[in-house]
Scaffold this motif. Structure first.
Motif, PDB file in Angstrom:
ATOM      1  N   ASP A   1     -20.166 -22.207   7.964  1.00 42.56           N
ATOM      2  CA  ASP A   1     -20.042 -21.085   7.036  1.00 42.56           C
ATOM      3  C   ASP A   1     -18.759 -21.265   6.236  1.00 42.56           C
ATOM      4  OD1 ASP A   1     -22.254 -19.987   8.273  1.00 42.56           O
ATOM      5  OD2 ASP A   1     -21.117 -18.510   9.419  1.00 42.56           O
ATOM      6  N   ILE A   2     -18.801 -20.877   4.957  1.00 45.94           N
ATOM      7  CA  ILE A   2     -17.587 -20.833   4.145  1.00 45.94           C
ATOM      8  C   ILE A   2     -17.366 -19.391   3.740  1.00 45.94           C
ATOM      9  CG2 ILE A   2     -16.427 -21.517   2.011  1.00 45.94           C
ATOM     10  CD1 ILE A   2     -18.008 -24.075   2.012  1.00 45.94           C
ATOM     11  N   ILE A   3     -16.210 -18.870   4.091  1.00 49.42           N
ATOM     12  CA  ILE A   3     -15.808 -17.548   3.637  1.00 49.42           C
ATOM     13  C   ILE A   3     -14.911 -17.762   2.431  1.00 49.42           C
ATOM     14  CG2 ILE A   3     -14.544 -15.435   4.173  1.00 49.42           C
ATOM     15  CD1 ILE A   3     -15.242 -15.933   7.138  1.00 49.42           C
ATOM     16  N   VAL A   4     -15.370 -17.341   1.264  1.00 48.97           N
ATOM     17  CA  VAL A   4     -14.584 -17.462   0.040  1.00 48.97           C
ATOM     18  C   VAL A   4     -13.824 -16.154  -0.122  1.00 48.97           C
ATOM     19  CG1 VAL A   4     -14.629 -17.877  -2.435  1.00 48.97           C
ATOM     20  CG2 VAL A   4     -16.344 -18.940  -0.971  1.00 48.97           C
ATOM     21  N   LEU A   5     -12.510 -16.224  -0.036  1.00 46.34           N
ATOM     22  CA  LEU A   5     -11.659 -15.031  -0.071  1.00 46.34           C
ATOM     23  C   LEU A   5     -10.767 -15.028  -1.300  1.00 46.34           C
ATOM     24  CD1 LEU A   5     -10.430 -12.491   1.311  1.00 46.34           C
ATOM     25  CD2 LEU A   5      -8.853 -14.055   2.472  1.00 46.34           C
ATOM     26  N   TYR A   6     -10.850 -13.955  -2.043  1.00 45.62           N
ATOM     27  CA  TYR A   6      -9.942 -13.728  -3.166  1.00 45.62           C
ATOM     28  C   TYR A   6      -9.098 -12.516  -2.804  1.00 45.62           C
ATOM     29  CZ  TYR A   6      -8.212 -12.936  -7.901  1.00 45.62           C
ATOM     30  OH  TYR A   6      -7.404 -12.776  -9.007  1.00 45.62           O
ATOM     31  N   VAL A   7      -7.782 -12.671  -2.869  1.00 46.01           N
ATOM     32  CA  VAL A   7      -6.882 -11.573  -2.521  1.00 46.01           C
ATOM     33  C   VAL A   7      -6.222 -11.037  -3.787  1.00 46.01           C
ATOM     34  CG1 VAL A   7      -4.889 -10.849  -1.150  1.00 46.01           C
ATOM     35  CG2 VAL A   7      -6.436 -12.615  -0.266  1.00 46.01           C
ATOM     36  N   ILE A   8      -6.387  -9.746  -3.994  1.00 41.25           N
ATOM     37  CA  ILE A   8      -5.718  -9.074  -5.101  1.00 41.25           C
ATOM     38  C   ILE A   8      -4.310  -8.745  -4.633  1.00 41.25           C
ATOM     39  CG2 ILE A   8      -5.666  -6.998  -6.530  1.00 41.25           C
ATOM     40  CD1 ILE A   8      -8.757  -6.920  -6.171  1.00 41.25           C
ATOM     41  N   ASP A   9      -3.333  -9.351  -5.294  1.00 46.35           N
ATOM     42  CA  ASP A   9      -1.932  -9.113  -4.939  1.00 46.35           C
ATOM     43  C   ASP A   9      -1.512  -7.775  -5.534  1.00 46.35           C
ATOM     44  OD1 ASP A   9       0.755  -9.146  -4.357  1.00 46.35           O
ATOM     45  OD2 ASP A   9       1.071 -11.201  -5.038  1.00 46.35           O
ATOM     46  N   ALA A  10      -1.512  -6.752  -4.707  1.00 46.02           N
ATOM     47  CA  ALA A  10      -1.248  -5.386  -5.160  1.00 46.02           C
ATOM     48  C   ALA A  10       0.210  -5.157  -5.559  1.00 46.02           C
ATOM     49  CB  ALA A  10      -1.641  -4.399  -4.063  1.00 46.02           C
ATOM     50  N   TYR A  11       1.093  -6.086  -5.240  1.00 46.14           N
ATOM     51  CA  TYR A  11       2.507  -5.923  -5.546  1.00 46.14           C
ATOM     52  C   TYR A  11       2.730  -5.666  -7.039  1.00 46.14           C
ATOM     53  CZ  TYR A  11       7.339  -7.225  -6.457  1.00 46.14           C
ATOM     54  OH  TYR A  11       8.630  -7.236  -6.898  1.00 46.14           O
ATOM     55  N   TYR A  12       2.047  -6.431  -7.876  1.00 47.29           N
ATOM     56  CA  TYR A  12       2.232  -6.302  -9.318  1.00 47.29           C
ATOM     57  C   TYR A  12       1.765  -4.954  -9.829  1.00 47.29           C
ATOM     58  CZ  TYR A  12       2.879 -11.302  -8.920  1.00 47.29           C
ATOM     59  OH  TYR A  12       3.327 -12.526  -8.561  1.00 47.29           O
ATOM     60  N   LYS A  13       0.719  -4.485  -9.249  1.00 43.23           N
ATOM     61  CA  LYS A  13       0.139  -3.210  -9.666  1.00 43.23           C
ATOM     62  C   LYS A  13       1.119  -2.055  -9.434  1.00 43.23           C
ATOM     63  CE  LYS A  13      -3.209  -1.620  -7.096  1.00 43.23           C
ATOM     64  NZ  LYS A  13      -4.519  -1.460  -6.472  1.00 43.23           N
ATOM     65  N   TYR A  14       1.759  -2.077  -8.290  1.00 37.91           N
ATOM     66  CA  TYR A  14       2.658  -0.975  -7.947  1.00 37.91           C
ATOM     67  C   TYR A  14       4.007  -1.059  -8.660  1.00 37.91           C
ATOM     68  CZ  TYR A  14      -0.908  -0.040  -4.544  1.00 37.91           C
ATOM     69  OH  TYR A  14      -2.115   0.222  -3.950  1.00 37.91           O
ATOM     70  N   ALA A  15       4.278  -2.171  -9.307  1.00 36.57           N
ATOM     71  CA  ALA A  15       5.526  -2.316 -10.057  1.00 36.57           C
ATOM     72  C   ALA A  15       5.487  -1.568 -11.388  1.00 36.57           C
ATOM     73  CB  ALA A  15       5.826  -3.791 -10.299  1.00 36.57           C
ATOM     74  N   LEU A  16       4.284  -1.192 -11.823  1.00 36.44           N
ATOM     75  CA  LEU A  16       4.150  -0.488 -13.099  1.00 36.44           C
ATOM     76  C   LEU A  16       4.298   1.022 -12.910  1.00 36.44           C
ATOM     77  CD1 LEU A  16       1.055  -2.412 -14.490  1.00 36.44           C
ATOM     78  CD2 LEU A  16       3.424  -2.671 -15.199  1.00 36.44           C
ATOM     79  N   PRO A  17       5.109   1.659 -13.723  1.00 36.56           N
ATOM     80  CA  PRO A  17       5.343   3.099 -13.546  1.00 36.56           C
ATOM     81  C   PRO A  17       4.192   3.978 -14.046  1.00 36.56           C
ATOM     82  CG  PRO A  17       6.650   2.267 -15.378  1.00 36.56           C
ATOM     83  CD  PRO A  17       5.967   1.086 -14.751  1.00 36.56           C
ATOM     84  N   GLN A  18       3.434   3.519 -15.027  1.00 30.70           N
ATOM     85  CA  GLN A  18       2.368   4.336 -15.599  1.00 30.70           C
ATOM     86  C   GLN A  18       1.063   4.156 -14.821  1.00 30.70           C
ATOM     87  OE1 GLN A  18       4.052   2.067 -17.413  1.00 30.70           O
ATOM     88  NE2 GLN A  18       5.212   3.184 -18.949  1.00 30.70           N
ATOM     89  N   LYS A  19       0.488   5.278 -14.432  1.00 30.73           N
ATOM     90  CA  LYS A  19      -0.762   5.264 -13.676  1.00 30.73           C
ATOM     91  C   LYS A  19      -1.868   4.567 -14.475  1.00 30.73           C
ATOM     92  CE  LYS A  19      -4.130   8.225 -11.458  1.00 30.73           C
ATOM     93  NZ  LYS A  19      -4.612   9.558 -11.206  1.00 30.73           N
TER      94      LYS A  19
END
Length: 148
Positions: free
Chosen positions: A32-50
């Motif tokens: 089996d191959i598990i293809v994993l893509y990870v969204i690096d949430a760090y960048y998202k939380y660095a932005l002040p505007q929702k």
């Protein structure tokens, strides 16, 4: 012999090469191959505007979908030139710090082997591992192949 291979992808050229390597490993064993893509949430939380955070989140999720779709189509449509007909493909998109998510997923899914691309740096940095790859190699209890 490998039963489950975790392929960490970020849709880069190195990740594509890592995918080809994972296919060759799995194809001969029927793993089996598990293809994993990870969204690096760090960048998202660095932005002040929702509003900007939501736009970035949407774009990162689309990038993840595209990365796993690209790999999945390579297997399903082309059947890897007949070398990976027995491969069972599992796709995942998760959010968090990439190295931590990769290691946690490998443990949760009882993976035998991790395959990933090295950082896409240029110049002198090309001889070094990217921080995600390095952290996975250092933290893994199972074999890790870093493909450049």
């Amino acid at each position: 012999m490998y039963r489950k291979i975790l392929l960490a992808t970020d849709n880069s050229e190195q990740a594509e090469k890592a995918g080809e390597y994972a296919i060759s490993m799995a194809g001969s064993n029927g793993a089996d191959i598990i293809v994993l893509y990870v969204i690096d949430a760090y960048y998202k939380y660095a932005l002040p505007q929702k509003e900007l955070r939501e736009q970035l989140d949407e774009q990162l999720r689309e990038d993840g979908k595209e990365a796993v779709k690209k790999f999945k189509s390579k297997i399903e449509e082309k059947q890897c030139a007949g070398t990976c007909q027995n491969v069972n493909l599992i796709t995942m998109i998760k959010e968090g710090k990439p190295a931590e998510v990769i290691l946690k997923t490998a443990e949760e899914e009882n993976v035998d082997h991790i395959v990933m691309g090295k950082s896409g740096k240029h110049g002198i940095e090309r001889f070094l591992l990217g921080s995600t790859a390095e952290n996975v190699v250092r933290g893994s209890k199972i074999p890790v192949n870093v493909i450049s």
